[in-house]
Design an enzyme around this catalytic site. Sequence first.
Site, PDB file in Angstrom:
ATOM      1  N   GLY A  48       0.844  -1.185   0.000  1.00  0.00           N
ATOM      2  CA  GLY A  48       0.000   0.000   0.000  1.00  0.00           C
ATOM      3  C   GLY A  48       0.882   1.238   0.000  1.00  0.00           C
ATOM      4  O   GLY A  48       2.021   1.190   0.469  1.00  0.00           O
ATOM      5  N   GLN A  53       2.848   9.829   1.474  1.00  0.00           N
ATOM      6  CA  GLN A  53       4.141   9.140   1.447  1.00  0.00           C
ATOM      7  C   GLN A  53       4.959   9.509   0.216  1.00  0.00           C
ATOM      8  O   GLN A  53       6.135   9.150   0.128  1.00  0.00           O
ATOM      9  CB  GLN A  53       3.947   7.621   1.485  1.00  0.00           C
ATOM     10  CG  GLN A  53       3.353   7.141   2.801  1.00  0.00           C
ATOM     11  CD  GLN A  53       3.246   5.633   2.812  1.00  0.00           C
ATOM     12  OE1 GLN A  53       2.299   5.070   2.279  1.00  0.00           O
ATOM     13  NE2 GLN A  53       4.225   4.977   3.412  1.00  0.00           N
ATOM     14  N   CYS A  94       5.886  -0.195   7.569  1.00  0.00           N
ATOM     15  CA  CYS A  94       5.477   0.945   6.747  1.00  0.00           C
ATOM     16  C   CYS A  94       6.675   1.414   5.930  1.00  0.00           C
ATOM     17  O   CYS A  94       7.779   1.504   6.454  1.00  0.00           O
ATOM     18  CB  CYS A  94       4.992   2.075   7.647  1.00  0.00           C
ATOM     19  SG  CYS A  94       4.516   3.562   6.750  1.00  0.00           S
ATOM     20  N   LEU A  95       6.435   1.709   4.659  1.00  0.00           N
ATOM     21  CA  LEU A  95       7.519   2.167   3.792  1.00  0.00           C
ATOM     22  C   LEU A  95       8.129   3.477   4.291  1.00  0.00           C
ATOM     23  O   LEU A  95       9.271   3.789   3.970  1.00  0.00           O
ATOM     24  CB  LEU A  95       7.000   2.359   2.357  1.00  0.00           C
ATOM     25  CG  LEU A  95       6.418   1.108   1.682  1.00  0.00           C
ATOM     26  CD1 LEU A  95       5.849   1.459   0.318  1.00  0.00           C
ATOM     27  CD2 LEU A  95       7.467   0.007   1.573  1.00  0.00           C
ATOM     28  N   HIS A 136      -4.508   1.103   7.632  1.00  0.00           N
ATOM     29  CA  HIS A 136      -3.173   1.710   7.613  1.00  0.00           C
ATOM     30  C   HIS A 136      -3.151   2.916   6.660  1.00  0.00           C
ATOM     31  O   HIS A 136      -2.611   3.970   6.995  1.00  0.00           O
ATOM     32  CB  HIS A 136      -2.167   0.629   7.189  1.00  0.00           C
ATOM     33  CG  HIS A 136      -0.742   1.064   7.190  1.00  0.00           C
ATOM     34  ND1 HIS A 136       0.202   0.532   8.040  1.00  0.00           N
ATOM     35  CD2 HIS A 136      -0.075   1.959   6.412  1.00  0.00           C
ATOM     36  CE1 HIS A 136       1.377   1.105   7.799  1.00  0.00           C
ATOM     37  NE2 HIS A 136       1.228   1.961   6.809  1.00  0.00           N
ATOM     38  N   GLU A 137      -3.758   2.760   5.476  1.00  0.00           N
ATOM     39  CA  GLU A 137      -3.720   3.843   4.485  1.00  0.00           C
ATOM     40  C   GLU A 137      -4.631   5.003   4.890  1.00  0.00           C
ATOM     41  O   GLU A 137      -4.260   6.165   4.721  1.00  0.00           O
ATOM     42  CB  GLU A 137      -4.093   3.331   3.084  1.00  0.00           C
ATOM     43  CG  GLU A 137      -3.187   2.220   2.539  1.00  0.00           C
ATOM     44  CD  GLU A 137      -1.697   2.501   2.678  1.00  0.00           C
ATOM     45  OE1 GLU A 137      -1.284   3.668   2.577  1.00  0.00           O
ATOM     46  OE2 GLU A 137      -0.937   1.541   2.908  1.00  0.00           O
ATOM     47  N   HIS A 140      -2.807   7.100   7.251  1.00  0.00           N
ATOM     48  CA  HIS A 140      -1.856   8.019   6.604  1.00  0.00           C
ATOM     49  C   HIS A 140      -2.557   9.312   6.186  1.00  0.00           C
ATOM     50  O   HIS A 140      -1.995  10.395   6.307  1.00  0.00           O
ATOM     51  CB  HIS A 140      -1.248   7.375   5.350  1.00  0.00           C
ATOM     52  CG  HIS A 140      -0.017   6.555   5.621  1.00  0.00           C
ATOM     53  ND1 HIS A 140       1.100   7.060   6.249  1.00  0.00           N
ATOM     54  CD2 HIS A 140       0.277   5.265   5.339  1.00  0.00           C
ATOM     55  CE1 HIS A 140       2.029   6.118   6.335  1.00  0.00           C
ATOM     56  NE2 HIS A 140       1.554   5.007   5.801  1.00  0.00           N
TER      57      HIS A 140
HETATM   58 ZN    ZN Z   1       2.507   3.228   5.821  1.00  0.00          ZN
END
Ligand code: ZN
Length: 170
Positions: A48, A53, A94-95, A136-137, A140
């Site tokens: 995702g 991000q 998480c990236l 999670h998204e 963000h």
């Molecule tokens: Zn993330």
Amino acid sequence: MPSLRITKHGEPALKKVSAAVDYDAIRRELPRLLKDMWATMYAVKGVGLAAPQVGLNIRLAVVDVRPESKPQRLVLINPEILAREGTMFEEEGCLSVPGVYAKVKRYARVRIRALDARGRPYEMDGEGLLARAFQHEVDHLDGRLFIDHLTFVDKLKVMSLIKDLRKNWT
Ligand code: ZN
């Protein structure tokens, strides 16, 4: 396809509540942006990626929880969680916080409503990894990271780890 730079923990874009997308205002740039977001996400094997991000504070995210098999590319524009059910406690990463993994409590099943890449509204149920990705998204887009869900003590541990890892982040 160019990869976009992924913002990291501590950068302002990750802390802001992102603005609702006016679909008509971005429809022309959207295909290009989505193409770049998919390329960026797959390049680092993510499941995702939310617009903050890549430095854009708009309510847009992409999700594909099965990049290894037949892809299920989901575009979430202005996503809302309509219903939540059950709980799960699984490891998450998480990236934007590379190298950090921690168990996070999430709803086991959620129903979302969003617009797709063509601006059409849809609703979808997710469970397991997909439910986690949706939560999670959406987090963000509200300026929250998964580590914000940790207990105070766990967060302290993670923060000292982040301090060390940060030297290698780009
Ligand atoms: Zn993330």
